[in-house]
Scaffold this motif. Structure first.
Motif, PDB file in Angstrom:
ATOM      1  N   PRO A 124       0.909  -1.166  -0.124  1.00 10.97           N
ATOM      2  CA  PRO A 124       0.154   0.098   0.287  1.00 10.97           C
ATOM      3  C   PRO A 124       0.854   1.304  -0.002  1.00 10.97           C
ATOM      4  N   PRO A 125       0.407   2.368  -0.471  1.00 11.53           N
ATOM      5  CA  PRO A 125       0.936   3.655  -0.430  1.00 11.53           C
ATOM      6  C   PRO A 125       1.526   4.061   0.931  1.00 11.53           C
ATOM      7  N   ARG A 126       2.802   4.253   0.993  1.00  8.39           N
ATOM      8  CA  ARG A 126       3.360   4.898   2.448  1.00  8.39           C
ATOM      9  C   ARG A 126       4.158   6.202   2.010  1.00  8.39           C
ATOM     10  N   THR A 127       4.168   7.105   3.008  1.00  9.42           N
ATOM     11  CA  THR A 127       5.181   8.314   2.592  1.00  9.42           C
ATOM     12  C   THR A 127       6.515   7.963   3.544  1.00  9.42           C
ATOM     13  N   LEU A 128       7.511   7.860   2.675  1.00 13.71           N
ATOM     14  CA  LEU A 128       8.958   7.553   3.123  1.00 13.71           C
ATOM     15  C   LEU A 128       9.632   8.772   3.321  1.00 13.71           C
ATOM     16  N   ARG A 129       9.985   9.138   4.649  1.00 12.51           N
ATOM     17  CA  ARG A 129      10.241  10.455   5.118  1.00 12.51           C
ATOM     18  C   ARG A 129      11.661  10.236   5.597  1.00 12.51           C
ATOM     19  N   ARG A 130      12.844  10.740   5.112  1.00 10.71           N
ATOM     20  CA  ARG A 130      14.176  10.583   5.366  1.00 10.71           C
ATOM     21  C   ARG A 130      14.373  11.679   6.472  1.00 10.71           C
ATOM     22  N   PRO A 145      -3.281  11.559  13.329  1.00  6.86           N
ATOM     23  CA  PRO A 145      -3.809  10.877  12.380  1.00  6.86           C
ATOM     24  C   PRO A 145      -4.034  11.355  11.072  1.00  6.86           C
ATOM     25  N   GLY A 146      -3.388  10.643  10.017  1.00  9.39           N
ATOM     26  CA  GLY A 146      -3.371  11.378   8.666  1.00  9.39           C
ATOM     27  C   GLY A 146      -2.651  10.274   7.809  1.00  9.39           C
ATOM     28  N   GLU A 147      -1.787  10.736   7.080  1.00  9.52           N
ATOM     29  CA  GLU A 147      -0.988  10.000   5.970  1.00  9.52           C
ATOM     30  C   GLU A 147      -0.059   8.832   6.792  1.00  9.52           C
ATOM     31  N   TRP A 148       0.315   7.805   6.108  1.00 12.41           N
ATOM     32  CA  TRP A 148       1.172   6.601   6.668  1.00 12.41           C
ATOM     33  C   TRP A 148       2.662   7.108   6.557  1.00 12.41           C
ATOM     34  N   ILE A 149       3.264   7.400   7.458  1.00  7.72           N
ATOM     35  CA  ILE A 149       4.566   7.829   7.412  1.00  7.72           C
ATOM     36  C   ILE A 149       5.563   6.781   7.768  1.00  7.72           C
ATOM     37  N   ARG A 165      11.096   4.132  11.907  1.00  8.61           N
ATOM     38  CA  ARG A 165       9.876   4.041  12.640  1.00  8.61           C
ATOM     39  C   ARG A 165       8.751   4.153  11.767  1.00  8.61           C
ATOM     40  N   ALA A 166       7.469   3.678  12.209  1.00  8.12           N
ATOM     41  CA  ALA A 166       6.473   3.531  11.213  1.00  8.12           C
ATOM     42  C   ALA A 166       5.229   4.207  11.970  1.00  8.12           C
ATOM     43  N   PHE A 167       4.463   5.184  11.494  1.00 13.78           N
ATOM     44  CA  PHE A 167       3.251   5.706  11.852  1.00 13.78           C
ATOM     45  C   PHE A 167       2.120   5.607  10.921  1.00 13.78           C
TER      46      PHE A 167
END
Length: 231
Positions: A124-130, A145-149, A165-167
């Motif tokens: 599923p779509p995930r926001t990969l945040r470096r 709560p909002g986007e999957w980070i 870490r995953a949120f």
């Protein structure tokens, strides 16, 4: 590991609780519920209700233990694919292939690790945040709560070591996911290299890109306990 299923009334549900992507000492890992006899919860509504009741990040229902037909749920939605549930189910069922809705997933064992083959497009779509450092990732608060980070930073870039870490941001009670195979697939596809990821409190996820867009996803699994639910 394999056991012969006992004859049970259909109203009784046995659930094996696994820890997937454990650290080398057996600690940590993401909790996973596996209902070995999916007939005890035969429809989508009852499966979704049980996944919500259990409160694990994912629960797997086994529809055919010989073919490896499995059905995956979070507390809020049904998933065609998820990494740690398939690694855990493959280990528990001791199969060479499992079949989630996304497609055929091949499995291999390598000493203490169980590996599956998957494709990043199944995730599923995930926001990969470096972030700039592992310390920055460690210091993060759980976002609203909002986007999957998926927050990550290099610990040792030359060695492919990542801190993450995953949120999920879903508002379903899972504020932080301890070990997320699908996000690890996406990060591996983006970086184009094998990774050794430490996620959450100390879980370990390994990845290795293969030919034709296939990515191997591996980790340790242990059986934590078995629950029996009665009406």
């Amino acid at each position: 590991m394999n056991t012969t299923a006992r004859s049970r009334p259909s109203a009784v549900t046995d659930i094996d609780v696994l820890r997937v992507f454990c650290a080398g000492d057996g600690r940590y890992g993401n909790a996973l519920g596996v209902v070995r006899d999916g007939r005890t919860r035969p429809d989508e509504a009852s499966r979704q209700a049980l996944a919500k009741e259990l409160g694990f990040s994912e629960t797997v229902f086994v529809d055919d233990p010989e073919r490896g037909d499995v059905d995956i749920y979070t507390p809020g939605v049904r998933l065609p694919f998820a990494g740690h549930p398939l690694v855990g189910a493959a280990w528990l069922l001791d199969l060479e292939v499992v079949h989630p809705p996304a497609g055929e997933v091949w499995v291999r064992g390598d000493g203490e690790f169980t590996w599956i083959e998957a494709r990043a497009e199944w995730a599923p779509p995930r926001t990969l945040r470096r972030y700039g450092s592992a310390a920055e990732v460690d210091a993060l608060d759980v976002p609203e709560p909002g986007e999957w980070i998926y927050a990550w930073a290099w610990e040792e870039e030359a060695a492919g070591r990542i801190r993450a870490r995953a949120f999920p941001g879903r508002g379903d009670g899972i504020d932080e996911d301890e070990a997320t195979g699908a996000a690890a697939l996406l990060l591996t596809a983006e970086l184009g290299r094998a990774l050794n990821i430490t996620q959450g409190r100390g879980s370990q996820i390994l990845t290795a890109p293969g030919p034709d867009g296939v990515i191997e996803l591996g980790g340790r699994v242990r059986l934590e306990r078995t629950l029996t639910l009665t009406p």
